[in-house]
Design a protein around this motif. Structure first.
Motif, PDB file in Angstrom:
ATOM      1  N   LEU A 263       3.944  -0.630  -8.247  1.00  0.00           N
ATOM      2  CA  LEU A 263       5.249   0.035  -8.180  1.00  0.00           C
ATOM      3  C   LEU A 263       5.069   1.556  -8.181  1.00  0.00           C
ATOM      4  N   LEU A 264       4.182   2.056  -9.028  1.00  0.00           N
ATOM      5  CA  LEU A 264       3.968   3.502  -9.086  1.00  0.00           C
ATOM      6  C   LEU A 264       3.377   4.054  -7.799  1.00  0.00           C
ATOM      7  N   ALA A 265       2.712   3.198  -7.037  1.00  0.00           N
ATOM      8  CA  ALA A 265       2.146   3.619  -5.751  1.00  0.00           C
ATOM      9  C   ALA A 265       3.151   3.492  -4.612  1.00  0.00           C
ATOM     10  N   ASP A 266       4.326   2.927  -4.888  1.00  0.00           N
ATOM     11  CA  ASP A 266       5.346   2.725  -3.859  1.00  0.00           C
ATOM     12  C   ASP A 266       5.948   4.081  -3.477  1.00  0.00           C
ATOM     13  N   PRO A 267       5.798   4.520  -2.234  1.00  0.00           N
ATOM     14  CA  PRO A 267       6.290   5.850  -1.843  1.00  0.00           C
ATOM     15  C   PRO A 267       7.807   5.965  -1.827  1.00  0.00           C
ATOM     16  N   ASP A 268       8.514   4.825  -1.809  1.00  0.00           N
ATOM     17  CA  ASP A 268       9.971   4.870  -1.794  1.00  0.00           C
ATOM     18  C   ASP A 268      10.578   5.050  -3.180  1.00  0.00           C
ATOM     19  N   VAL A 269       9.780   4.924  -4.212  1.00  0.00           N
ATOM     20  CA  VAL A 269      10.262   5.075  -5.585  1.00  0.00           C
ATOM     21  C   VAL A 269      10.140   6.539  -6.014  1.00  0.00           C
ATOM     22  N   GLU A 270      11.267   7.142  -6.384  1.00  0.00           N
ATOM     23  CA  GLU A 270      11.276   8.552  -6.814  1.00  0.00           C
ATOM     24  C   GLU A 270      11.175   8.706  -8.323  1.00  0.00           C
ATOM     25  N   ALA A 271      11.764   7.767  -9.047  1.00  0.00           N
ATOM     26  CA  ALA A 271      11.799   7.840 -10.503  1.00  0.00           C
ATOM     27  C   ALA A 271      11.611   6.440 -11.063  1.00  0.00           C
ATOM     28  N   VAL A 272      11.081   6.356 -12.286  1.00  0.00           N
ATOM     29  CA  VAL A 272      10.878   5.051 -12.903  1.00  0.00           C
ATOM     30  C   VAL A 272      11.559   5.005 -14.264  1.00  0.00           C
ATOM     31  N   ALA A 273      12.118   3.836 -14.577  1.00  0.00           N
ATOM     32  CA  ALA A 273      12.607   3.538 -15.915  1.00  0.00           C
ATOM     33  C   ALA A 273      11.583   2.624 -16.563  1.00  0.00           C
ATOM     34  N   ILE A 274      11.016   3.055 -17.666  1.00  0.00           N
ATOM     35  CA  ILE A 274       9.975   2.290 -18.353  1.00  0.00           C
ATOM     36  C   ILE A 274      10.612   1.576 -19.541  1.00  0.00           C
ATOM     37  N   ASN A 275      10.752   0.261 -19.413  1.00  0.00           N
ATOM     38  CA  ASN A 275      11.466  -0.547 -20.411  1.00  0.00           C
ATOM     39  C   ASN A 275      10.557  -1.618 -21.015  1.00  0.00           C
ATOM     40  N   THR A 276       9.319  -1.267 -21.251  1.00  0.00           N
ATOM     41  CA  THR A 276       8.338  -2.202 -21.778  1.00  0.00           C
ATOM     42  C   THR A 276       8.268  -2.066 -23.304  1.00  0.00           C
ATOM     43  N   PRO A 277       7.529  -2.953 -23.988  1.00  0.00           N
ATOM     44  CA  PRO A 277       7.253  -2.729 -25.407  1.00  0.00           C
ATOM     45  C   PRO A 277       6.581  -1.367 -25.617  1.00  0.00           C
ATOM     46  N   PRO A 278       6.801  -0.744 -26.772  1.00  0.00           N
ATOM     47  CA  PRO A 278       6.336   0.639 -27.003  1.00  0.00           C
ATOM     48  C   PRO A 278       4.843   0.874 -26.811  1.00  0.00           C
ATOM     49  N   ARG A 279       4.009  -0.121 -27.068  1.00  0.00           N
ATOM     50  CA  ARG A 279       2.560   0.127 -26.982  1.00  0.00           C
ATOM     51  C   ARG A 279       2.115   0.468 -25.562  1.00  0.00           C
ATOM     52  N   PHE A 280       2.960   0.170 -24.570  1.00  0.00           N
ATOM     53  CA  PHE A 280       2.615   0.476 -23.179  1.00  0.00           C
ATOM     54  C   PHE A 280       3.199   1.811 -22.707  1.00  0.00           C
ATOM     55  N   HIS A 281       4.073   2.413 -23.484  1.00  0.00           N
ATOM     56  CA  HIS A 281       4.819   3.577 -23.007  1.00  0.00           C
ATOM     57  C   HIS A 281       3.930   4.743 -22.605  1.00  0.00           C
ATOM     58  N   GLU A 282       3.078   5.169 -23.507  1.00  0.00           N
ATOM     59  CA  GLU A 282       2.281   6.363 -23.230  1.00  0.00           C
ATOM     60  C   GLU A 282       1.480   6.219 -21.941  1.00  0.00           C
ATOM     61  N   GLY A 283       0.752   5.124 -21.800  1.00  0.00           N
ATOM     62  CA  GLY A 283      -0.077   4.929 -20.612  1.00  0.00           C
ATOM     63  C   GLY A 283       0.739   4.914 -19.335  1.00  0.00           C
ATOM     64  N   LEU A 284       1.886   4.220 -19.369  1.00  0.00           N
ATOM     65  CA  LEU A 284       2.717   4.132 -18.164  1.00  0.00           C
ATOM     66  C   LEU A 284       3.366   5.475 -17.829  1.00  0.00           C
ATOM     67  N   VAL A 285       3.793   6.220 -18.837  1.00  0.00           N
ATOM     68  CA  VAL A 285       4.383   7.538 -18.571  1.00  0.00           C
ATOM     69  C   VAL A 285       3.343   8.452 -17.938  1.00  0.00           C
ATOM     70  N   LEU A 286       2.126   8.453 -18.469  1.00  0.00           N
ATOM     71  CA  LEU A 286       1.069   9.302 -17.915  1.00  0.00           C
ATOM     72  C   LEU A 286       0.739   8.888 -16.481  1.00  0.00           C
TER      73      LEU A 286
END
Length: 335
Positions: A59-82
């Motif tokens: 999904l992060l490599a999808d060129p049509d996506v401009e912004a992401v909403a990260i709604n996972t359990p907290p332990r994944f937040h930092e890695g996904l935001v980075l």
């Protein structure tokens, strides 16, 4: 039109995010991702998204996506935001941005110079009654603000989360609920700078599921709160106390109404129409709509972020202080 990707297709996405996004014309869901294919497909259909992935990296490599909403359990937040910042995506992330101060700082370092919006989800700060209360306080309706009392009642069982991360950690309730209180205090006054007292107990779950605390803001406003996962009926009540009166709101059950009590009398400002009552029954809360409208505005450059990574670092510091106090209290009880 902001083309959004959603990472994490659990309860917070289906119960709150999707319903609110439908009311924001400037946002369209382009893609969704979840490790569970069935959950992902269900949300993809509900959102009307063109694409679904079982790997967030796709999904992060999808060129049509401009912004992401990260709604996972907290332990994944930092890695996904980075990873999202590295991929050039704007970010709206469920609280907390990271589970440590150091993690929040890493996100701040990555954001700096990237010219990307990174917003932590503090949805209750966008509740209409809170914004009305904020305006009244600024106008001096109750005189100088002296204290804020908060009660957050939740029923974790009825919420029915898809994952059990909340009850895996002894002090998971602090990470789950306290940020709501901190964001509301910051909106009404200024950021909490110090945790003074905290006491917790177990009522239903094997981990802490109730706690009360006392805090103070940088300007000296006293904050007292009681929060739990075990109430039958949810609610989020706030009482702002000034030298000349008080303002009462319930952000959960009455998101449009404000009660003001002073020596001059009592008055009710705002209320809900039939359609707004129906929205609440359907779990369409105006705060999430406001959060997404704010995302659109910050990405578009017409608004400054209401909560920044620096704010999240400060809040994480308060969370760590509270957990330390609770931990020390439990150790004393065991000796």
């Amino acid at each position: 039109m902001l083309r959004l990707g959603i990472i994490g297709c659990g309860k917070v996405t289906t119960m709150f995010h999707l319903k609110s996004i439908k009311d924001v014309e400037a946002v369209t869901v382009t893609a969704v991702a979840d490790l569970d294919r069935a959950r992902m497909e269900g949300v993809r259909r509900k959102a009307g998204a063109e694409r679904g992935y079982t790997d967030p990296k796709e999904l992060l490599a999808d060129p049509d996506v401009e912004a992401v909403a990260i709604n996972t359990p907290p332990r994944f937040h930092e890695g996904l935001v980075l990873e999202a910042i590295e991929a050039g995506k704007h970010v709206l992330c469920e609280k907390p941005l990271a589970q440590t101060i150091e993690g929040c700082r890493r996100i701040g370092d990555a954001q700096r110079g990237a010219e990307l919006v990174v917003l932590p989800v503090h949805n209750y700060a966008f509740t209409p009654c809170l914004m009305t209360a904020q305006e009244l306080i600024e106008k001096g309706e109750i005189g100088a603000l002296q204290g804020i009392d908060i009660r957050f009642d939740n029923n974790l069982w009825s919420y029915g989360p898809k994952t059990d991360f909340r009850t895996k950690e002894t002090y998971g309730i602090v990470e789950d609920i306290l940020p709501h209180a901190l964001s509301v205090v910051q909106a009404l006054s200024d950021p909490v700078s110090e945790a003074k007292e905290a006491e917790g107990w177990r009522k239903k779950y094997p981990v802490l599921d109730n706690f009360r605390l006392a805090m103070a803001t940088g300007s000296g406003v006293t904050v007292r709160g009681e929060m739990n996962w075990t109430s039958l009926i949810p609610g989020f009540t706030v009482k702002a106390k000034g030298e000349e009166g008080a303002i009462h709101i319930d952000l959960m059950k009455a998101p449009y109404g404000v009660t003001v009590k002073t020596d001059r009398g009592r008055k009710q400002i705002g209320g809900m129409g039939f359609g707004q009552y129906l929205d609440l029954i359907r779990l369409k809360h105006p705060a999430f709509v406001g959060q997404y409208e704010h995302l659109v505005a910050t990405v578009g450059g017409t608004e400054e972020p209401r909560f920044t990574v620096e704010d999240e670092i400060r809040m994480m510091g308060v969370l760590e202080e509270v957990v330390k106090i609770l931990s020390e209290d439990e150790k004393r009880e065991q000796t």
